[in-house]
Write a protein that holds these residues in place. Structure first.
Motif, PDB file in Angstrom:
ATOM      1  N   GLN A 143       0.823  -1.203   0.000  1.00 40.22           N
ATOM      2  CA  GLN A 143       0.000   0.000   0.000  1.00 40.22           C
ATOM      3  C   GLN A 143       0.861   1.258   0.000  1.00 40.22           C
ATOM      4  OE1 GLN A 143      -3.216   0.471  -0.249  1.00 40.22           O
ATOM      5  NE2 GLN A 143      -3.848  -1.655  -0.294  1.00 40.22           N
ATOM      6  N   MET A 144       1.920   1.261   0.804  1.00 38.36           N
ATOM      7  CA  MET A 144       2.792   2.425   0.862  1.00 38.36           C
ATOM      8  C   MET A 144       3.543   2.607  -0.452  1.00 38.36           C
ATOM      9  SD  MET A 144       2.347   3.605   3.961  1.00 38.36           S
ATOM     10  CE  MET A 144       3.759   4.485   4.589  1.00 38.36           C
ATOM     11  N   GLN A 145       3.952   1.498  -1.059  1.00 34.85           N
ATOM     12  CA  GLN A 145       4.719   1.579  -2.296  1.00 34.85           C
ATOM     13  C   GLN A 145       3.868   2.137  -3.428  1.00 34.85           C
ATOM     14  OE1 GLN A 145       8.038   0.985  -2.466  1.00 34.85           O
ATOM     15  NE2 GLN A 145       7.862   1.897  -4.495  1.00 34.85           N
ATOM     16  N   VAL A 146       2.570   1.846  -3.404  1.00 38.78           N
ATOM     17  CA  VAL A 146       1.683   2.420  -4.414  1.00 38.78           C
ATOM     18  C   VAL A 146       1.717   3.941  -4.338  1.00 38.78           C
ATOM     19  CG1 VAL A 146      -0.735   2.680  -5.077  1.00 38.78           C
ATOM     20  CG2 VAL A 146       0.180   0.413  -4.616  1.00 38.78           C
ATOM     21  N   GLY A 147       1.647   4.461  -3.107  1.00 37.22           N
ATOM     22  CA  GLY A 147       1.714   5.911  -2.939  1.00 37.22           C
ATOM     23  C   GLY A 147       3.049   6.484  -3.382  1.00 37.22           C
ATOM     24  N   ILE A 148       4.138   5.798  -3.057  1.00 39.14           N
ATOM     25  CA  ILE A 148       5.463   6.288  -3.447  1.00 39.14           C
ATOM     26  C   ILE A 148       5.631   6.257  -4.963  1.00 39.14           C
ATOM     27  CG2 ILE A 148       7.941   5.845  -3.278  1.00 39.14           C
ATOM     28  CD1 ILE A 148       6.585   7.032  -0.787  1.00 39.14           C
ATOM     29  N   ASP A 149       5.123   5.216  -5.599  1.00 40.28           N
ATOM     30  CA  ASP A 149       5.196   5.150  -7.066  1.00 40.28           C
ATOM     31  C   ASP A 149       4.438   6.306  -7.704  1.00 40.28           C
ATOM     32  OD1 ASP A 149       6.723   2.889  -6.871  1.00 40.28           O
ATOM     33  OD2 ASP A 149       5.054   1.491  -7.203  1.00 40.28           O
ATOM     34  N   ARG A 150       3.277   6.627  -7.139  1.00 43.21           N
ATOM     35  CA  ARG A 150       2.511   7.763  -7.661  1.00 43.21           C
ATOM     36  C   ARG A 150       3.278   9.067  -7.429  1.00 43.21           C
ATOM     37  NH1 ARG A 150      -2.253   4.886  -5.548  1.00 43.21           N
ATOM     38  NH2 ARG A 150      -3.509   4.202  -7.314  1.00 43.21           N
ATOM     39  N   LEU A 151       3.907   9.171  -6.270  1.00 45.74           N
ATOM     40  CA  LEU A 151       4.655  10.389  -5.960  1.00 45.74           C
ATOM     41  C   LEU A 151       5.782  10.601  -6.955  1.00 45.74           C
ATOM     42  CD1 LEU A 151       4.823  12.652  -3.796  1.00 45.74           C
ATOM     43  CD2 LEU A 151       6.464  11.222  -2.569  1.00 45.74           C
ATOM     44  N   LEU A 152       6.523   9.565  -7.270  1.00 43.97           N
ATOM     45  CA  LEU A 152       7.602   9.667  -8.244  1.00 43.97           C
ATOM     46  C   LEU A 152       7.053   9.904  -9.653  1.00 43.97           C
ATOM     47  CD1 LEU A 152       9.945   6.822  -6.929  1.00 43.97           C
ATOM     48  CD2 LEU A 152      10.149   9.287  -6.559  1.00 43.97           C
ATOM     49  N   PHE A 153       5.898   9.312  -9.931  1.00 44.31           N
ATOM     50  CA  PHE A 153       5.264   9.550 -11.230  1.00 44.31           C
ATOM     51  C   PHE A 153       4.866  11.017 -11.366  1.00 44.31           C
ATOM     52  CE2 PHE A 153       1.190   9.896 -13.530  1.00 44.31           C
ATOM     53  CZ  PHE A 153       1.612   9.516 -14.790  1.00 44.31           C
ATOM     54  N   PHE A 154       4.315  11.592 -10.310  1.00 45.03           N
ATOM     55  CA  PHE A 154       3.949  13.007 -10.343  1.00 45.03           C
ATOM     56  C   PHE A 154       5.179  13.880 -10.566  1.00 45.03           C
ATOM     57  CE2 PHE A 154       0.149  12.026  -7.359  1.00 45.03           C
ATOM     58  CZ  PHE A 154      -0.587  11.610  -8.452  1.00 45.03           C
ATOM     59  N   ARG A 155       6.276  13.539  -9.906  1.00 44.23           N
ATOM     60  CA  ARG A 155       7.486  14.351 -10.079  1.00 44.23           C
ATOM     61  C   ARG A 155       8.003  14.271 -11.513  1.00 44.23           C
ATOM     62  NH1 ARG A 155      13.185  13.461  -6.918  1.00 44.23           N
ATOM     63  NH2 ARG A 155      13.097  11.493  -8.050  1.00 44.23           N
ATOM     64  N   ASN A 156       8.039  13.062 -12.056  1.00 40.21           N
ATOM     65  CA  ASN A 156       8.518  12.917 -13.430  1.00 40.21           C
ATOM     66  C   ASN A 156       7.612  13.674 -14.409  1.00 40.21           C
ATOM     67  OD1 ASN A 156      10.561  11.277 -12.487  1.00 40.21           O
ATOM     68  ND2 ASN A 156       9.446   9.370 -12.905  1.00 40.21           N
ATOM     69  N   GLY A 157       6.299  13.624 -14.149  1.00 45.17           N
ATOM     70  CA  GLY A 157       5.375  14.348 -15.015  1.00 45.17           C
ATOM     71  C   GLY A 157       5.569  15.857 -14.940  1.00 45.17           C
ATOM     72  N   MET A 158       5.810  16.379 -13.729  1.00 47.63           N
ATOM     73  CA  MET A 158       6.030  17.814 -13.591  1.00 47.63           C
ATOM     74  C   MET A 158       7.338  18.249 -14.231  1.00 47.63           C
ATOM     75  SD  MET A 158       4.582  19.296 -10.019  1.00 47.63           S
ATOM     76  CE  MET A 158       4.808  20.942 -10.704  1.00 47.63           C
TER      77      MET A 158
END
Length: 279
Positions: A70-85
Motif C-alpha cells: 500500500q505504501m509503495q503504491v503511494g510512493i510510485d505515484r509520488l515519483l510519477f507526479f514528479r517525473n510528469g512535472m
C-alpha cells in the motif's frame, strides 16, 4: 553335638540379592522413564517453540507485505507526479487555457492571497501569496525564467491530483508546494483568508524544509512524522516527500501524507486472517 556349617553366598550372588529386589527395580525403571520422558518433553517444547517463532515471523512478514504494498503504491505515484512535472516544466502544453493561467497569475501575484482555477470538476485550483510575502523569505523566489512553465505544470498536476482524491487511495493528502509562492492540494482550503496561513504552515513543515539541497543531497524520497495540531493519535500523519528539481534548480516539494489511523486499520484487517498476535 557337631558344629553347624555355615554356607556363604558368592559375592556376585549377594550383590544381585541386594540390588535387584523388586522394589528397587521398580524405582529404577521409574527413574529411567521419568528422565526419558523429561528429555523428550523438553525436546518437543524446543521444536514447538521454534515452529511457533517461525509461524509468527511468517505472519508478521505477510502483514508487513500488505502495508508495504500500500505504501509503495503511494510512493510510485509520488515519483510519477514528479517525473510528469519535470516533463511539463521542460515542455509545457501549448493550450490557450494554460496560457490564460499565466496571464491571470501576472494580475493576481501582487495580491496578499489569490486563487486561480479552471474547471474544478476536472482539476484543482492553485493557491498563492503575494510578491511581498515571497520577498520576505530567502527560501522563496520568483526570479526564475521557467516560472510560467512551473505554473502550468502545477495545473496539469491538478488533473492527476483530482483523480487521486476521487479514487480510493491510501494517502489522505497529496500536495505540491512551490518556492515561488503557491501550492496545490487534494484538500481544498476552506477560506481564502487561510491561504497565507496554510502556505506558511507548509513551508515550516519538516517534510518541506528537509528537502533542501543541503538536507537532501541525493534528492530522493524522505519520510517525516507530521503531527497534527490535535494530540489525537488518529490525526497523526506520516508524510513522504520528494523535491522537484530541473536543470539544477529546486522548484518545490511534492508530498503525500498517510494517516496513522489508516495504517492501524490496514494492520487490523490483515491480522484477521492470522490466528493471534498484535502489531
Amino acid at each position: 553335638m557337631g558344629q553347624e556349617k555355615v554356607v556363604k553366598s558368592p559375592p556376585r550372588l549377594a550383590f544381585v540379592k541386594t540390588w535387584f529386589v523388586p522394589s528397587r527395580v521398580v524405582n529404577l525403571c521409574f527413574v529411567i522413564v521419568l528422565v526419558c520422558s523429561t528429555v523428550l518433553t523438553w525436546r518437543e517444547v524446543i521444536v514447538m517453540k521454534g515452529a511457533y517463532v517461525v509461524s509468527q515471523r511468517n505472519a508478521l512478514d505477510n502483514v508487513t507485505n500488505v502495508l508495504d504494498r500500500q505504501m509503495q503504491v503511494g510512493i510510485d505515484r509520488l515519483l510519477f507526479f514528479r517525473n510528469g512535472m519535470q516533463s511539463a516544466v521542460q515542455t509545457p502544453l501549448a493550450f490557450d487555457v494554460l496560457r490564460n493561467i499565466q496571464a491571470e497569475f501576472e494580475k493576481e501575484r501582487i495580491l496578499p492571497y489569490w486563487q486561480i482555477g479552471l474547471d474544478n470538476r476536472r482539476t484543482l485550483p492553485l493557491y498563492g501569496v503575494s510578491d511581498y510575502f515571497v520577498d520576505q523569505s530567502a527560501l522563496l523566489s520568483r526570479d526564475n525564467p521557467l516560472l510560467h512553465n512551473e505554473l502550468t505544470a502545477a495545473m496539469e498536476l491538478g488533473y492527476l491530483f483530482r483523480f487521486s482524491s476521487s479514487a480510493t487511495m491510501f494517502p489522505r493528502r497529496a500536495l505540491y508546494v512551490s518556492r515561488a509562492g503557491f501550492f496545490i492540494s487534494t484538500l481544498p482550503v476552506g477560506n481564502n483568508n487561510e491561504i497565507v496561513q496554510q502556505y506558511y504552515q507548509y513551508l515550516t513543515s519538516p517534510w518541506f524544509s528537509g528537502q533542501s539541497e543541503r538536507e537532501n543531497k541525493l534528492r530522493g524520497v524522505r519520510w517525516f512524522s507530521d503531527e497534527a495540531h490535535t494530540p489525537n493519535i488518529a490525526d497523526s500523519l506520516v508524510t513522504a516527500s520528494v523535491p522537484l528539481d530541473f536543470q539544477n534548480y529546486w522548484y518545490g516539494v511534492l508530498s503525500m501524507s498517510f494517516p496513522v489511523s489508516s495504517m492501524k486499520a490496514l494492520l487490523t484487517e490483515a491480522r484477521q486472517s492470522q490466528d493471534k498476535g498484535e502489531y
